[in-house]
Write a protein that holds these residues in place. Structure first.
Motif, PDB file in Angstrom:
ATOM      1  N   LEU A 168      -4.825  -3.316   9.204  1.00 47.80           N
ATOM      2  CA  LEU A 168      -3.844  -4.365   9.496  1.00 47.80           C
ATOM      3  C   LEU A 168      -4.123  -5.626   8.683  1.00 47.80           C
ATOM      4  CD1 LEU A 168      -3.187  -4.372  13.358  1.00 47.80           C
ATOM      5  CD2 LEU A 168      -1.640  -3.665  11.523  1.00 47.80           C
ATOM      6  N   GLU A 169      -5.387  -6.020   8.613  1.00 43.41           N
ATOM      7  CA  GLU A 169      -5.748  -7.227   7.854  1.00 43.41           C
ATOM      8  C   GLU A 169      -5.326  -7.078   6.394  1.00 43.41           C
ATOM      9  OE1 GLU A 169      -9.729  -9.905   6.751  1.00 43.41           O
ATOM     10  OE2 GLU A 169      -9.879  -8.224   8.155  1.00 43.41           O
ATOM     11  N   ALA A 170      -5.584  -5.903   5.821  1.00 43.13           N
ATOM     12  CA  ALA A 170      -5.236  -5.681   4.417  1.00 43.13           C
ATOM     13  C   ALA A 170      -3.723  -5.645   4.212  1.00 43.13           C
ATOM     14  CB  ALA A 170      -5.868  -4.380   3.938  1.00 43.13           C
ATOM     15  N   LEU A 171      -3.004  -4.904   5.049  1.00 45.75           N
ATOM     16  CA  LEU A 171      -1.551  -4.793   4.887  1.00 45.75           C
ATOM     17  C   LEU A 171      -0.882  -6.161   4.991  1.00 45.75           C
ATOM     18  CD1 LEU A 171      -0.752  -1.552   6.957  1.00 45.75           C
ATOM     19  CD2 LEU A 171      -0.988  -1.767   4.473  1.00 45.75           C
ATOM     20  N   ALA A 193      -2.147  -8.899   4.234  1.00 48.25           N
ATOM     21  CA  ALA A 193      -2.497  -9.677   3.043  1.00 48.25           C
ATOM     22  C   ALA A 193      -1.801  -9.128   1.803  1.00 48.25           C
ATOM     23  CB  ALA A 193      -4.013  -9.650   2.837  1.00 48.25           C
ATOM     24  N   GLY A 194      -0.950  -8.101   1.986  1.00 51.30           N
ATOM     25  CA  GLY A 194      -0.225  -7.515   0.868  1.00 51.30           C
ATOM     26  C   GLY A 194      -1.046  -6.566   0.025  1.00 51.30           C
ATOM     27  N   LEU A 195      -2.148  -6.045   0.592  1.00 51.65           N
ATOM     28  CA  LEU A 195      -3.055  -5.185  -0.158  1.00 51.65           C
ATOM     29  C   LEU A 195      -2.893  -3.728   0.271  1.00 51.65           C
ATOM     30  CD1 LEU A 195      -6.225  -7.427   0.081  1.00 51.65           C
ATOM     31  CD2 LEU A 195      -4.863  -7.000  -1.989  1.00 51.65           C
ATOM     32  N   PRO A 196      -2.504  -2.831  -0.626  1.00 50.26           N
ATOM     33  CA  PRO A 196      -2.443  -1.406  -0.300  1.00 50.26           C
ATOM     34  C   PRO A 196      -3.815  -0.906   0.127  1.00 50.26           C
ATOM     35  CG  PRO A 196      -1.399  -1.854  -2.415  1.00 50.26           C
ATOM     36  CD  PRO A 196      -2.113  -3.105  -2.020  1.00 50.26           C
ATOM     37  N   VAL A 197      -3.820   0.096   1.006  1.00 45.69           N
ATOM     38  CA  VAL A 197      -5.065   0.599   1.580  1.00 45.69           C
ATOM     39  C   VAL A 197      -5.185   2.103   1.369  1.00 45.69           C
ATOM     40  CG1 VAL A 197      -6.451   0.854   3.690  1.00 45.69           C
ATOM     41  CG2 VAL A 197      -5.033  -1.197   3.365  1.00 45.69           C
ATOM     42  N   LEU A 198      -6.358   2.524   0.904  1.00 45.07           N
ATOM     43  CA  LEU A 198      -6.770   3.923   0.950  1.00 45.07           C
ATOM     44  C   LEU A 198      -7.910   3.990   1.953  1.00 45.07           C
ATOM     45  CD1 LEU A 198      -6.832   6.864  -0.001  1.00 45.07           C
ATOM     46  CD2 LEU A 198      -8.307   6.158  -1.896  1.00 45.07           C
ATOM     47  N   GLY A 199      -7.678   4.654   3.092  1.00 45.97           N
ATOM     48  CA  GLY A 199      -8.659   4.658   4.168  1.00 45.97           C
ATOM     49  C   GLY A 199      -9.227   6.037   4.426  1.00 45.97           C
ATOM     50  N   GLU A 200     -10.474   6.072   4.860  1.00 47.44           N
ATOM     51  CA  GLU A 200     -11.082   7.336   5.277  1.00 47.44           C
ATOM     52  C   GLU A 200     -10.353   7.873   6.513  1.00 47.44           C
ATOM     53  OE1 GLU A 200     -13.174   9.836   5.165  1.00 47.44           O
ATOM     54  OE2 GLU A 200     -13.770   9.450   3.104  1.00 47.44           O
ATOM     55  N   LYS A 201     -10.382   9.203   6.669  1.00 47.71           N
ATOM     56  CA  LYS A 201      -9.815   9.802   7.878  1.00 47.71           C
ATOM     57  C   LYS A 201     -10.723   9.476   9.060  1.00 47.71           C
ATOM     58  CE  LYS A 201     -12.963  13.142   8.438  1.00 47.71           C
ATOM     59  NZ  LYS A 201     -13.846  13.251   9.618  1.00 47.71           N
ATOM     60  N   PRO A 202     -10.185   9.437  10.280  1.00 45.09           N
ATOM     61  CA  PRO A 202      -8.768   9.546  10.621  1.00 45.09           C
ATOM     62  C   PRO A 202      -8.039   8.236  10.336  1.00 45.09           C
ATOM     63  CG  PRO A 202     -10.024   9.090  12.595  1.00 45.09           C
ATOM     64  CD  PRO A 202     -11.031   9.239  11.489  1.00 45.09           C
ATOM     65  N   SER A 216       6.879  -2.370   8.014  1.00 45.10           N
ATOM     66  CA  SER A 216       7.329  -3.765   8.101  1.00 45.10           C
ATOM     67  C   SER A 216       6.838  -4.611   6.932  1.00 45.10           C
ATOM     68  CB  SER A 216       6.888  -4.391   9.426  1.00 45.10           C
ATOM     69  OG  SER A 216       5.487  -4.496   9.507  1.00 45.10           O
ATOM     70  N   THR A 217       5.662  -4.281   6.382  1.00 40.14           N
ATOM     71  CA  THR A 217       5.133  -5.044   5.244  1.00 40.14           C
ATOM     72  C   THR A 217       5.567  -4.462   3.913  1.00 40.14           C
ATOM     73  OG1 THR A 217       3.089  -3.728   5.214  1.00 40.14           O
ATOM     74  CG2 THR A 217       3.084  -5.758   6.546  1.00 40.14           C
ATOM     75  N   GLY A 218       5.977  -3.204   3.905  1.00 38.74           N
ATOM     76  CA  GLY A 218       6.337  -2.550   2.656  1.00 38.74           C
ATOM     77  C   GLY A 218       5.136  -2.245   1.768  1.00 38.74           C
ATOM     78  N   VAL A 219       3.942  -2.146   2.381  1.00 37.98           N
ATOM     79  CA  VAL A 219       2.699  -1.932   1.633  1.00 37.98           C
ATOM     80  C   VAL A 219       2.165  -0.530   1.951  1.00 37.98           C
ATOM     81  CG1 VAL A 219       0.357  -2.775   1.237  1.00 37.98           C
ATOM     82  CG2 VAL A 219       2.202  -4.399   1.699  1.00 37.98           C
ATOM     83  N   LEU A 220       1.669   0.153   0.933  1.00 36.22           N
ATOM     84  CA  LEU A 220       1.199   1.529   1.085  1.00 36.22           C
ATOM     85  C   LEU A 220      -0.094   1.606   1.894  1.00 36.22           C
ATOM     86  CD1 LEU A 220       1.255   4.581   0.312  1.00 36.22           C
ATOM     87  CD2 LEU A 220      -0.058   3.950  -1.743  1.00 36.22           C
ATOM     88  N   PHE A 221      -0.121   2.509   2.871  1.00 39.19           N
ATOM     89  CA  PHE A 221      -1.347   2.899   3.548  1.00 39.19           C
ATOM     90  C   PHE A 221      -1.473   4.407   3.417  1.00 39.19           C
ATOM     91  CE2 PHE A 221      -3.374   3.876   7.913  1.00 39.19           C
ATOM     92  CZ  PHE A 221      -4.613   4.059   7.332  1.00 39.19           C
ATOM     93  N   MET A 222      -2.488   4.848   2.696  1.00 42.84           N
ATOM     94  CA  MET A 222      -2.750   6.269   2.473  1.00 42.84           C
ATOM     95  C   MET A 222      -4.075   6.632   3.121  1.00 42.84           C
ATOM     96  SD  MET A 222      -3.366   8.184  -1.193  1.00 42.84           S
ATOM     97  CE  MET A 222      -4.358   9.683  -1.269  1.00 42.84           C
ATOM     98  N   VAL A 223      -4.103   7.767   3.795  1.00 38.39           N
ATOM     99  CA  VAL A 223      -5.329   8.269   4.414  1.00 38.39           C
ATOM    100  C   VAL A 223      -5.959   9.301   3.477  1.00 38.39           C
ATOM    101  CG1 VAL A 223      -6.337   9.385   6.433  1.00 38.39           C
ATOM    102  CG2 VAL A 223      -4.316   7.917   6.691  1.00 38.39           C
ATOM    103  N   SER A 224      -7.244   9.148   3.223  1.00 40.83           N
ATOM    104  CA  SER A 224      -7.940  10.100   2.368  1.00 40.83           C
ATOM    105  C   SER A 224      -8.323  11.330   3.185  1.00 40.83           C
ATOM    106  CB  SER A 224      -9.199   9.480   1.756  1.00 40.83           C
ATOM    107  OG  SER A 224      -9.928  10.458   1.049  1.00 40.83           O
ATOM    108  N   GLN A 225      -7.374  12.245   3.324  1.00 43.53           N
ATOM    109  CA  GLN A 225      -7.662  13.527   3.957  1.00 43.53           C
ATOM    110  C   GLN A 225      -8.219  14.396   2.838  1.00 43.53           C
ATOM    111  OE1 GLN A 225      -6.608  13.684   7.462  1.00 43.53           O
ATOM    112  NE2 GLN A 225      -8.311  15.128   7.339  1.00 43.53           N
ATOM    113  N   SER A 226      -9.494  14.145   2.501  1.00 45.56           N
ATOM    114  CA  SER A 226     -10.027  14.535   1.194  1.00 45.56           C
ATOM    115  C   SER A 226     -10.049  16.036   0.965  1.00 45.56           C
ATOM    116  CB  SER A 226     -11.439  13.968   1.023  1.00 45.56           C
ATOM    117  OG  SER A 226     -12.300  14.424   2.061  1.00 45.56           O
TER     118      SER A 226
END
Length: 368
Positions: free
Chosen positions: A85-88, A90-99, A116-126
């Motif tokens: 949430l903090e990153a989104l 701030a307008g920063l796309p996020v690649l996060g570890e699962k889950p 709502s922010t229009g910013v990418l959040f991708m989960v690294s389901q590696s």
């Protein structure tokens, strides 16, 4: 193109693996490391090969200081919701570890925030980033009408630390990988599950380290998972041992080597598919490519939540001893997310959803 400037949050065990991967990727530049333990952050800078990399305890402050363009979230699951949430915001796309988050409700909140922010959040389901898994799906596509997909998983790792104290350790920490891969291979989503988890007498885990689950997928396909994290001897691959059965034959994959298929006595020979890279390196490349092209990546939060819902439904089933319907899990999580949401824009997005399943699938274009 100039490398993508990233700040990594989290410099623990998995964080160090990510730091090495980032250092090896010319498409990204690590410009900062955030960790509540500054000594760990400094050690992470050493691991990344540059002790001068700025470190800090505040994501927002360090991202602003370094001109970061994106965030890698490699924190423990309980921190995924606040960090993302903090990153989104701030307008920063996020690649996060699962889950994606600790619960499906928190993951739905993050999906709404991404909208709502229009910013990418991708989960690294590696483990979805595996060219042999891609090839296995090609073999499965050649089986005609599908009946059953199964995974047998047997490992005996002694992790120490938090995993050995977790509730539902296998289902929460590991089973999401094969569950997500099953969705990928079947190209369908789950409908319901019956699951039993248990802890063998010799287990060194406090929580249940073994589980057996039967999922019903769309088109009445069954996915059967039989897994254990305290199964010494004759262990499977970390990806498990897979079998798919269809009207035309069977496909097999041992999790490590090339898959095969037998079409009633004739070897299957499907067309090759494009490679996707390997594990976290593949996820990182996909994230960068998505930011540069606008193409929705595998693991975008809307498309990933159903894998977490499979975990939550399996745990609910083992608690109740009953078959659990996935849409009931999604609806309950949606109500929880609405009640807990403090951001007006995200709450508005959540409230606008009708069917949660439809909201998740409509947001992600079909791929592959």
């Amino acid at each position: 193109m100039t490398p993508l400037r990233v700040v990594q949050v989290g410099a623990g065990g998995m964080g160090r693996a990510w730091l090495g991967t980032v250092a090896a990727d010319p498409e990204v530049e690590l410009v900062g490391i955030v960790d509540l333990d500054l000594d760990a952050a400094r050690a992470g800078a050493e691991t990344a090969g540059d002790p001068s990399i700025p470190v800090g305890t505040s994501l927002t402050a360090l991202a602003a200081e370094t001109g970061a363009e994106a965030v890698l979230d490699v924190t423990v699951p309980v921190a995924h919701h606040p960090i993302t949430l903090e990153a989104l915001h701030a307008g920063l796309p996020v690649l996060g570890e699962k889950p994606a988050a600790q619960t499906v409700a928190e993951a739905l909140s993050l999906a709404a925030a991404a909208e709502s922010t229009g910013v990418l959040f991708m989960v690294s389901q590696s483990r979805r980033y595996n060219d042999r898994l891609v090839a296995f799906r090609q073999h499965v596509r050649g089986l005609g009408d599908l009946g059953t997909l199964s995974t047998r998983f047997a490992k005996a790792p002694h992790f120490g630390g938090f995993r050995e104290e977790m509730d539902d350790v296998l289902l929460l920490d590991m089973a999401i990988h094969p569950f997500d891969s099953a969705r990928y291979v079947l190209e369908r989503d789950p409908v319901s599950v019956y699951c039993e988890s248990y802890n063998p007498s010799w287990s060194w885990y406090r929580g249940d380290a073994a589980a057996a689950a039967v999922f019903t997928f769309e088109d009445d396909i069954r996915y059967v998972y039989d897994g254990s994290w305290c199964a010494p001897g004759a262990e499977t691959s970390w990806n498990g041992d897979w079998r798919a059965s269809g009207a035309a034959g069977t496909a097999l994959w041992d999790g490590d080597h090339d898959p095969s298929s037998d079409l009633d006595g004739t070897p299957g020979s499907p067309a090759a598919a494009d490679g996707v890279g390997e594990e976290i390196a593949g996820a990182l490349s996909s994230f960068v490519r998505a930011l540069r092209t606008g193409v929705t990546p595998d693991g975008e939060v809307h498309g990933n939540i159903m894998s977490l819902a499979m975990v939550e439904a399996a745990i609910a089933s083992t608690r109740s001893g009953q078959r659990v319907v996935i849409d009931e899990v999604l609806d309950r999580a949606h109500a929880e997310a609405l009640a807990a949401e403090r951001d007006d824009a995200a709450r508005e997005r959540l409230a606008a959803w009708g069917s949660v399943r439809n909201a998740l699938t409509a947001a992600v274009p079909a791929t592959g």
